[in-house]
Design an enzyme around this catalytic site. Structure first.
Site, PDB file in Angstrom:
ATOM      1  CG  HIS A   1      34.647   1.018 -20.177  1.00 32.98           C
ATOM      2  ND1 HIS A   1      36.013   0.736 -20.117  1.00 32.98           N
ATOM      3  CD2 HIS A   1      34.324   0.519 -18.778  1.00 32.98           C
ATOM      4  CE1 HIS A   1      36.291   0.075 -19.054  1.00 32.98           C
ATOM      5  NE2 HIS A   1      35.312   0.099 -18.157  1.00 32.98           N
TER       6      HIS A   1
ATOM      7  CD  GLU B   1      37.596  -0.058 -22.793  1.00 32.41           C
ATOM      8  OE1 GLU B   1      37.588   0.746 -22.147  1.00 32.41           O
ATOM      9  OE2 GLU B   1      37.170  -1.301 -22.647  1.00 32.41           O
TER      10      GLU B   1
ATOM     11  CG  ASP C   1      35.369 -16.616  -8.170  1.00 32.52           C
ATOM     12  OD1 ASP C   1      36.438 -16.959  -7.556  1.00 32.52           O
ATOM     13  OD2 ASP C   1      35.027 -15.388  -8.195  1.00 32.52           O
TER      14      ASP C   1
ATOM     15  CB  ALA D   1      31.453   2.485 -13.436  1.00 33.34           C
TER      16      ALA D   1
ATOM     17  CE  LYS E   1      33.732  -5.464  -3.262  1.00 31.98           C
ATOM     18  NZ  LYS E   1      34.971  -5.974  -3.560  1.00 31.98           N
ATOM     19  CB  VAL E   2      30.212  -7.081 -10.829  1.00 32.73           C
ATOM     20  CG1 VAL E   2      29.455  -6.799 -11.921  1.00 32.73           C
ATOM     21  CG2 VAL E   2      30.875  -5.702 -10.419  1.00 32.73           C
TER      22      VAL E   2
ATOM     23  NE  ARG F   1      39.834  -3.996 -15.740  1.00 30.46           N
ATOM     24  CZ  ARG F   1      38.759  -3.175 -15.304  1.00 30.46           C
ATOM     25  NH1 ARG F   1      37.383  -3.403 -15.754  1.00 30.46           N
ATOM     26  NH2 ARG F   1      39.178  -2.661 -14.035  1.00 30.46           N
TER      27      ARG F   1
END
Length: 599
Positions: free
Chosen positions: A335, A316, A226, A338, A206-207, A287
């Site tokens: 981070h 983190e 992918d 989102a 998706k991203v 990640r």
């Protein structure tokens, strides 16, 4: 023997027979299913996760801040308790009064929390993608469904990736800091143009696909790697699918969007950095663990990597004295992928809808653990469940190239009548084996079909009806992948598909066929497949090399076409051989090809 296609394979009938000897499979089954299946711990417990109808409104504990739109949706169905910053002791005290809990990443839903709920907790909602802070095994054992919100922040993450890409290319962060300190260094912060440059999107989900769309709008040439990306979707965006090594060697910019799995952990390391074009620039909003951070520092110092822009880190927050964070050629953010107002509201709505649906008794497509499966089905199918996942995992590792897996056919051979064999769990496990090694998705009985469809993976099923006793549920399972190239040419069938086949012997999954070659090797540990000229001494030569490197061989078998012709040797090993060991095996003159596979 007759082969029949199943138009309605997923029978609603349970298996009629159960095997008392299969009880020890409970632990193995939990492990193989990623803690997604559990045998009910108490016989009186319902086989459902949730109660479809309740006498009173359920109570939902919201343990971390959630957008108002999500809260409003929850309040229309349940009593909502917003209690933030609870300690583990406070959470364990409160949870026995709650039917559901919604968390982000700061609240740990541990085994102790599930045990303290006294069986009342029915749903855990994770407002986001990762579920590292939820004990999935404990959730399943206590009959609790876990759902997440994987789609709402897609655009926000993609936009942040593009923001870091452009900021890095034009030295925005460094120039800003320099100018605010009173300097005027126009010559120092000359950037690079994006137009005409090649961007490799590593992970075309998706991203990744949204980043590709935006990069195309900036005039970049976009390639992607992918294994599961549908070629038609890539073509529609104007993206070329390539192999992993081709992406590394040709990209001017790398944008990382793969999940953190055993296969992708530190996938960018000293070895892979050495394959990259000198002066490559890297963006990571996926990640932190997919990059070996110490190796990245070395690559930056050596000039292999010109710049990096990072939103995520292995630890983190990262240490204050982190050489990577403090590096002059690295742009960092805490981070924020989102972190937009719109994404936060979207996540709130998505997770609220999933939790409400689950409390109503609906099975959510975003579930990350599976509903209870009837005990009699688990009891008999347990060893075949493990076999199914291992066949899927083995088959996908044989795929080469960047075209992606699109079509898989599964054949079940059984003397049972079609309505006396429920194969939903087996198909889910094959899907799990095919997808999970390179995906952050947790595949289970609930979401297997949805996850496969979402990735353009079409799985068809057939039954081969055998004559004989129906005592055993299955004689063998065969998995075929069409329209792909293979890392091990001998795995290709005469009709051009990768084909692997297995059966259960004495409760242990065995690989029994690779391509057209008959083999017989236990599917435990890992596997080496060698195609060779059939001649005396081959087993000894390979065994000696493994023995010298202290690699223990568990099983070894040879399948051949005819004496002194070609043969395939399958070797089960307990440990992963070193690259040097595998190289020695490949250098044996009679060996024509070989491949190492993790099971």
């Amino acid at each position: 023997m007759a082969a029949t296609g199943l138009s309605n394979l997923l029978s609603t009938k349970s298996l009629k027979k159960s095997s008392p000897s299969s009880l020890p499979w409970r632990v193995s089954l939990l492990s193989a299913f990623g803690a997604s299946v559990a045998v009910p711990r108490r016989s009186k417990r319902s086989a459902s996760f949730v109660v479809a109808a309740m006498d009173a409104k359920p109570t939902v504990l919201v343990a971390e801040k959630l957008g108002e739109a999500g809260l409003d949706l929850l309040k229309g169905f349940a009593n909502v308790d917003c209690s933030y910053n609870l300690s583990q002791e406070e959470l364990c005290t409160k949870i026995s009064l709650c039917d559901a809990i919604i968390v982000r990443s700061g609240t740990k839903v541990s085994r102790e929390v599930f045990e303290s709920s006294g069986g009342r907790l029915k749903v855990v909602g994770r407002a986001g993608v990762g579920i590292d802070n939820v004990d999935l095994s404990a959730a399943t054992e206590h009959g609790c469904l876990v759902v997440n919100a994987p789609t709402a922040n897609t655009v926000a993450a993609a936009e942040h990736g593009i923001a870091l890409l452009t900021a890095m290319a034009r030295n925005i962060a460094q120039a800003d800091a320099s100018t605010k300190s009173g300097k005027w260094q126009r010559n120092k912060y000359v950037g690079v143009s994006l137009v005409g440059k090649t961007l490799a999107v590593m992970g075309f989900g998706k991203v990744g696909s949204e980043v590709a769309r935006r990069a195309k709008g900036l005039g970049m040439h976009v390639i992607a790697h992918d294994p599961y990306a549908p070629a038609d979707r890539a073509r529609a965006i104007g993206v070329e699918l390539v192999t992993f090594d081709e992406a590394l060697s040709t990209a001017d910019f790398l944008s990382l969007h793969m999940p953190l799995t055993a296969a992708t952990s530190k996938v960018l390391n000293d070895e892979t950095f050495a394959k990259m074009k000198k002066g490559v620039r890297i963006v990571n909003v996926a990640r932190g663990g997919v990059i070996d951070e110490e190796a990245l520092v070395r690559a930056l110092d050596a000039g292999i990597v010109a710049q990096a822009a990072l939103d995520v880190f292995t630890e983190e927050p990262p240490p204050k004295d982190s050489k990577l964070v403090q590096h002059e050629n690295v742009t960092v953010t805490p981070h924020l992928g989102a972190s937009t107002m719109e994404a936060q509201e979207g996540v709130a709505i998505e997770i609220a809808e999933a939790v409400v649906g689950a409390l109503k008794g609906e099975l959510a497509a975003t579930a990350v653990n599976a509903p209870m499966v009837p005990a009699e089905v688990l009891s008999e199918l347990a060893p075949f469940v493990v076999l199914s996942e291992k066949l899927g995992r083995l088959a996908v590792q044989l795929v080469a190239g960047g075209s992606g897996v699109k079509s898989v056919k599964v054949t079940y051979a059984s003397a049972r009548a079609p309505d006396d064999l429920d194969t939903r769990l087996l198909r889910a496990m094959i899907t799990k084996g095919l997808i999970e090694p390179i995906s952050s998705v947790f595949v289970n009985l609930v979401n297997a079909d949805f996850t496969a469809k979402q990735r353009g993976l079409r799985i068809t099923e057939e039954r081969t009806v055998l004559d004989g006793s129906p005592e055993n549920p299955l004689e063998f399972i065969q998995v075929q992948i069409a329209n792909v190239e293979s890392r091990f040419a001998s795995a290709m069938s005469d009709s051009g598909e990768i084909k692997v086949e297995g059966k259960v012997k004495d409760g242990i999954p065995h690989l029994t066929k690779v391509g057209s070659f008959e083999v017989d090797v236990s599917m435990e540990g890992s596997l080496i497949l060698c195609k060779q000229v059939d001649q005396p001494g081959m087993i000894g030569k390979v065994g000696s090399i493994l023995g010298e490197e202290n690699v223990n061989v568990s099983f070894m078998t040879v399948g051949r076409i005819a004496p002194r012709k070609q043969a395939v040797m399958a070797i089960g090993v307990d440990d992963q051989p070193s690259k040097e060991t595998l190289k020695k095996i490949g250098e044996i003159p009679a060996i024509e090809e070989f491949v190492f596979l993790k099971l």
